[in-house]
Design an enzyme around this catalytic site. Structure first.
Site, PDB file in Angstrom:
ATOM      1  NE  ARG A 175      -1.651  -2.110   3.010  1.00  0.00           N
ATOM      2  CZ  ARG A 175      -1.847  -3.387   2.724  1.00  0.00           C
ATOM      3  NH1 ARG A 175      -2.932  -3.762   2.116  1.00  0.00           N
ATOM      4  NH2 ARG A 175      -0.955  -4.302   3.069  1.00  0.00           N
ATOM      5  CB  THR A 176       3.397   2.558   2.319  1.00  0.00           C
ATOM      6  OG1 THR A 176       2.623   2.150   3.438  1.00  0.00           O
ATOM      7  CG2 THR A 176       4.032   3.912   2.610  1.00  0.00           C
ATOM      8  CE  LYS A 217      27.210  -3.581  -6.291  1.00  0.00           C
ATOM      9  NZ  LYS A 217      27.427  -2.660  -7.417  1.00  0.00           N
ATOM     10  NE  ARG A 270       7.321   0.800   4.793  1.00  0.00           N
ATOM     11  CZ  ARG A 270       6.095   0.321   4.864  1.00  0.00           C
ATOM     12  NH1 ARG A 270       5.861  -0.936   4.569  1.00  0.00           N
ATOM     13  NH2 ARG A 270       5.087   1.106   5.204  1.00  0.00           N
ATOM     14  CG  HIS A 308       3.938   4.151   8.673  1.00  0.00           C
ATOM     15  ND1 HIS A 308       4.002   4.994   7.573  1.00  0.00           N
ATOM     16  CD2 HIS A 308       3.494   2.949   8.199  1.00  0.00           C
ATOM     17  CE1 HIS A 308       3.602   4.325   6.505  1.00  0.00           C
ATOM     18  NE2 HIS A 308       3.301   3.088   6.856  1.00  0.00           N
TER      19      HIS A 308
HETATM   20  C1  NCD Z   1       2.046  -0.897   8.372  1.00  0.00           C
HETATM   21  C2  NCD Z   1       3.548  -0.704   8.484  1.00  0.00           C
HETATM   22  O1  NCD Z   1       4.287  -0.926   7.518  1.00  0.00           O
HETATM   23  O2  NCD Z   1       3.956  -0.298   9.575  1.00  0.00           O
HETATM   24  N1  NCD Z   1       1.640  -1.137   7.044  1.00  0.00           N
HETATM   25  C3  NCD Z   1       1.303  -0.063   6.264  1.00  0.00           C
HETATM   26  O3  NCD Z   1       2.144   0.732   5.907  1.00  0.00           O
HETATM   27  N2  NCD Z   1       0.010   0.110   5.962  1.00  0.00           N
HETATM   28  C4  NCD Z   1       1.488  -1.905   9.310  1.00  0.00           C
HETATM   29  C5  NCD Z   1       2.114  -3.267   9.361  1.00  0.00           C
HETATM   30  O4  NCD Z   1       2.992  -3.615   8.590  1.00  0.00           O
HETATM   31  O5  NCD Z   1       1.683  -4.038  10.221  1.00  0.00           O
END
Ligand code: NCD
Length: 301
Positions: free
Chosen positions: A46-47, A76, A97, A125
């Site tokens: 999703r993100t 590397k 991320r 997040h």
């Molecule tokens: C979350 C995350 O990555 O922290 N997912 C997301 O971005 N919607 C929640 C999760 O991974 O449990």
């Protein structure tokens, strides 16, 4: 921009959500000629895709690595700081991320373009928290006065931490933290809520509060962050200790909603999906519009 600092940027004003509302229907090419680089060192569906779709819908383009831990120069031995210095030369914005809590902060220190924290370790997040708030506002008509139960892995999950920071900006919020004792929310969050005079209570079960909350925000166990818990009876016991199914949903008060950042495991049963309380797919959809609004806002003159 301060999304890369330890705290998310606390400037959540109603007009930003108005921007997300406006972008639901309107066309906009404010990002034409700009490049978003998505550097993802941890899995995501999703993100990453909602950021990329947001950029493309605003007329921009994207560079993306979905498995930077294995397929970037990290293999590397390159440090994230070096990667960011390189990538920021040809990008207008970097969406990061990472599996380390402080990666976005370190990235921001060396980047010459804005860095957006798309989830780092068990830290924060912030854009998920923005879309969570937007969802509460859309579903319930406002955020002030909300009573919310946050469930699950509050120790290793990062979404609830960011959500608490943003809820601290609103009035008359009440939070119930529902988790097994081994997965309690961090003291730092409780101290922050105390400073903001937000009332909260830590409880082991939903039983006595399920009929009193406006929002249930449930989360999965972050087994990838817990040594040796990948499966087995302990994992299942933890997961089932706060499971939401249709029978549980029937005890909620009228108009209350169930949210989840997704992905889900067994903590949220499939038999909830078609109930009016199930807001989590709409919540996920909202991510596109909130991220479009965020990108537009970041580059507004
Ligand atoms: C979350 C995350 O990555 O922290 N997912 C997301 O971005 N919607 C929640 C999760 O991974 O449990």
């Amino acid at each position: 921009m301060n999304f890369h600092s330890k705290e998310p940027r606390h400037i959540i004003e109603a007009q930003q959500f108005d921007l997300a509302d406006a972008l639901r229907n309107g066309r906009d090419s404010c990002m034409a000629g700009k490049i978003l680089t998505a550097l993802f060192y941890e899995p995501s569906t999703r993100t990453r895709h909602s950021f990329e779709a947001a950029m493309m819908r605003l007329g921009g383009e994207k560079l993306s690595t979905e498995n930077a831990k294995d397929f970037s120069s990290a293999v590397k031995g390159e440090r994230v700081e070096d990667t960011i210095r390189i990538e920021s030369a040809w990008s207008d914005v970097i969406v990061l991320r990472h599996y380390e809590d402080d990666a976005a902060l370190r990235a921001a220190r060396v980047s010459c373009v804005p860095v957006i924290n798309a989830g780092c370790g068990k830290g924060q997040h912030p854009t998920q928290a923005l879309l969570d708030l937007y969802t509460i506002k859309r579903e319930r008509g406002g955020i002030d006065g909300t009573t919310i139960a946050v469930l699950g892995d509050l120790k290793y999950g990062r979404t609830v931490r960011s959500l608490c920071y943003l809820l601290g900006k609103f009035k008359s919020i009440r939070i119930f933290f529902v988790s097994p004792p081994s997965l309690r929310i961090g003291r730092d969050i409780l101290e922050y809520l105390g400073e903001k005079s937000i009332s909260y209570l830590e409880v082991d079960s939903l039983e006595h509060i399920i009929g009193r909350v406006d929002v249930i925000y449930t989360t999965r166990i972050q087994k990838e962050r817990m040594e040796g818990l990948a499966s087995g009876p302990e994992f299942l016991r933890l997961q089932h200790s706060y499971r939401i199914d249709a029978a549980a949903a029937s005890k909620m008060q009228h108009g209350a909603i169930i949210m989840h950042p997704l992905p889900r495991n067994d903590e949220l049963a499939f038999d909830v999906d078609d109930l009016p309380q199930a807001a989590y797919f709409r919540q996920s959809d909202n991510g596109l519009y909130v991220r479009m609004a965020l990108l537009k806002w970041m580059f507004m003159k």
